[in-house]
Scaffold this motif. Sequence first.
Motif, PDB file in Angstrom:
ATOM      1  N   ASP A 212       0.686  -1.113  -0.057  1.00  0.00           N
ATOM      2  CA  ASP A 212      -0.166  -0.018   0.071  1.00  0.00           C
ATOM      3  C   ASP A 212       1.084   1.276   0.011  1.00  0.00           C
ATOM      4  OD1 ASP A 212       1.129  -0.539   2.512  1.00  0.00           O
ATOM      5  OD2 ASP A 212      -0.864   0.062   3.321  1.00  0.00           O
ATOM      6  N   TRP A 213       1.899   1.230   0.230  1.00  0.00           N
ATOM      7  CA  TRP A 213       3.042   2.338  -0.096  1.00  0.00           C
ATOM      8  C   TRP A 213       3.042   2.821  -1.232  1.00  0.00           C
ATOM      9  CZ3 TRP A 213       6.079   5.157   3.694  1.00  0.00           C
ATOM     10  CH2 TRP A 213       5.880   4.956   5.128  1.00  0.00           C
ATOM     11  N   LYS A 214       2.904   1.875  -2.340  1.00  0.00           N
ATOM     12  CA  LYS A 214       2.802   2.414  -3.855  1.00  0.00           C
ATOM     13  C   LYS A 214       1.850   3.355  -4.162  1.00  0.00           C
ATOM     14  CE  LYS A 214       4.901  -1.827  -5.642  1.00  0.00           C
ATOM     15  NZ  LYS A 214       4.843  -3.073  -6.443  1.00  0.00           N
ATOM     16  N   ASP A 215       0.826   3.440  -3.578  1.00  0.00           N
ATOM     17  CA  ASP A 215      -0.550   4.351  -3.647  1.00  0.00           C
ATOM     18  C   ASP A 215      -0.155   5.740  -2.956  1.00  0.00           C
ATOM     19  OD1 ASP A 215      -1.402   2.773  -5.705  1.00  0.00           O
ATOM     20  OD2 ASP A 215      -2.491   1.572  -3.956  1.00  0.00           O
TER      21      ASP A 215
ATOM     22  N   THR B 234      -2.380  10.139  13.527  1.00  0.00           N
ATOM     23  CA  THR B 234      -1.666   9.544  12.596  1.00  0.00           C
ATOM     24  C   THR B 234      -2.647   8.392  11.830  1.00  0.00           C
ATOM     25  OG1 THR B 234      -0.493   7.909  13.940  1.00  0.00           O
ATOM     26  CG2 THR B 234       0.587   9.951  13.298  1.00  0.00           C
ATOM     27  N   LYS B 235      -3.661   8.099  12.299  1.00  0.00           N
ATOM     28  CA  LYS B 235      -4.474   6.816  11.798  1.00  0.00           C
ATOM     29  C   LYS B 235      -4.770   6.985  10.213  1.00  0.00           C
ATOM     30  CE  LYS B 235      -8.409   3.995  12.881  1.00  0.00           C
ATOM     31  NZ  LYS B 235      -9.635   3.754  13.714  1.00  0.00           N
ATOM     32  N   GLY B 236      -4.405   6.087   9.475  1.00  0.00           N
ATOM     33  CA  GLY B 236      -4.623   6.121   8.052  1.00  0.00           C
ATOM     34  C   GLY B 236      -3.519   6.918   7.383  1.00  0.00           C
TER      35      GLY B 236
ATOM     36  N   ASN C 201       6.706  18.319  -2.759  1.00  0.00           N
ATOM     37  CA  ASN C 201       6.300  18.530  -4.184  1.00  0.00           C
ATOM     38  C   ASN C 201       5.639  17.085  -4.496  1.00  0.00           C
ATOM     39  OD1 ASN C 201       7.466  21.128  -4.691  1.00  0.00           O
ATOM     40  ND2 ASN C 201       9.368  20.392  -5.361  1.00  0.00           N
ATOM     41  N   ASP C 202       6.409  16.173  -3.789  1.00  0.00           N
ATOM     42  CA  ASP C 202       5.657  14.903  -4.224  1.00  0.00           C
ATOM     43  C   ASP C 202       4.658  14.293  -3.416  1.00  0.00           C
ATOM     44  OD1 ASP C 202       7.651  14.802  -6.433  1.00  0.00           O
ATOM     45  OD2 ASP C 202       9.093  13.995  -5.104  1.00  0.00           O
ATOM     46  N   PHE C 203       4.361  14.849  -2.188  1.00  0.00           N
ATOM     47  CA  PHE C 203       3.495  14.372  -1.179  1.00  0.00           C
ATOM     48  C   PHE C 203       2.639  15.435  -0.695  1.00  0.00           C
ATOM     49  CE2 PHE C 203       7.213  11.390  -1.158  1.00  0.00           C
ATOM     50  CZ  PHE C 203       6.449  10.279  -1.617  1.00  0.00           C
ATOM     51  N   ASN C 204       1.432  15.130  -0.109  1.00  0.00           N
ATOM     52  CA  ASN C 204       0.855  16.194   0.707  1.00  0.00           C
ATOM     53  C   ASN C 204       1.175  15.974   2.167  1.00  0.00           C
ATOM     54  OD1 ASN C 204      -1.006  18.129   1.986  1.00  0.00           O
ATOM     55  ND2 ASN C 204      -2.325  16.249   2.474  1.00  0.00           N
ATOM     56  N   VAL C 205       2.006  16.770   2.710  1.00  0.00           N
ATOM     57  CA  VAL C 205       2.513  16.547   4.256  1.00  0.00           C
ATOM     58  C   VAL C 205       1.378  16.971   5.067  1.00  0.00           C
ATOM     59  CG1 VAL C 205       4.238  17.148   5.926  1.00  0.00           C
ATOM     60  CG2 VAL C 205       4.824  16.845   3.352  1.00  0.00           C
ATOM     61  N   SER C 206       0.778  15.806   5.615  1.00  0.00           N
ATOM     62  CA  SER C 206      -0.593  16.153   6.548  1.00  0.00           C
ATOM     63  C   SER C 206       0.143  17.148   7.813  1.00  0.00           C
ATOM     64  CB  SER C 206      -1.066  15.260   7.064  1.00  0.00           C
ATOM     65  OG  SER C 206      -1.598  14.459   5.898  1.00  0.00           O
TER      66      SER C 206
END
Length: 377
Positions: free
Chosen positions: A7-10, A66-68, A32-37
């Motif tokens: 699931d890390w691939k998504d 951090t859940k999810g 740039n590559d992820f949404n940092v919550s």
Amino acid sequence: MNKLSDDWKDLSDVVLYGYGTVGKSCLGKIKNDFNVSFIIDRNADALTNLTDGIPVYKPEDGLHRTKGHKIVVMAGGRAYLEIADFLKSTGLVEFKDFCGIEYLITWWYWDVKGMNCVMELHSALTMDCTLKCKNCNMFVPFYKENIVYEIGQVKEEIDRLFKYVDYVFCYTFLGGEPFLHNGIGEIISYIGASYGDKIGKIKVITNGTILPKKETMDILRKYDVWVSISDYTACVPYKKKLDELCSFFAENGVNYSVAKQEKWLSFGFPRVPFNISPKKCAAHMRECSPIFHGHNDGKVFYCHVSWSAEKIGRYTLQEKDFVDLARLPLADRHVIAEHCLGEIEDGYVSFCRLCGGCGRDNRNEIVPGEQLEKGKI
């Protein structure tokens, strides 16, 4: 050999755990590559205005949020191991719920983006230095002849590296004292102009005793070079000079930080080398697990210290200790990232047998910056 769960691939949203020097190097690319919550850091109160608007929580406030989310630990070496142990104690699973930043950089970017990425590479420009630290971790006092790399050679090595590597999150110049190299400005200009889009942060590590030339300062500012100053004033009386340097950097808009050196760990080598059993070396290297690696002489070294050990004539490296770019087929370029991650024959570099390392199993704390008496080694 990728240990990350499928699931890390998504992956699209991440939580970052820790925001120290590694976070400073990596945040731009990660954003740039992820949404940092959000970010979790025990010094959350001091970081609120330093994270580009990303919320920062202390562990006790952030972990239940951090859940999810997948957690990326922004640390290496003993810091990562300590955080990993803590996260495991809360029921989280490594490589499923969290992983280290270097592992994400190595495997996620290769699997998902097809990019060969490296966390941090250190390149020594000269082994000349203004100080003579008794326990220098690059063994400067033991060099019989000074090493100064010619500008052309440094450029050639950088060109060769980026034929194989798509992105380096932090490329660092050091020494010795790098500002003693007369060509440092030209070298930084070259790497910044030629490969700035393939580097997250260009960095220089200095002891703060040399005031760079004005033209060098202009180049540092132009390419947003991060100058990390190691403060040894507890042992060496140069506080006035260091303060002047910091003021000069601030006046000229140069990005800098000061790292107060409170303690070092003795490597033992070369005066009293360790004699670690081969059966224990793999575990010993995991405890050390540097997040930065070496790039000199056309080779990439998992352990830059081992490169210097050979340069002083006190050790002979084995082939497994480095990746020789001149002999590496382009089709095998990911070997570089795997090597930096520690995927090495027998699980360790050969120098681990003699070196105490920076891990939790080395308890030989020493005074940082203690100077050798004149004429002694």
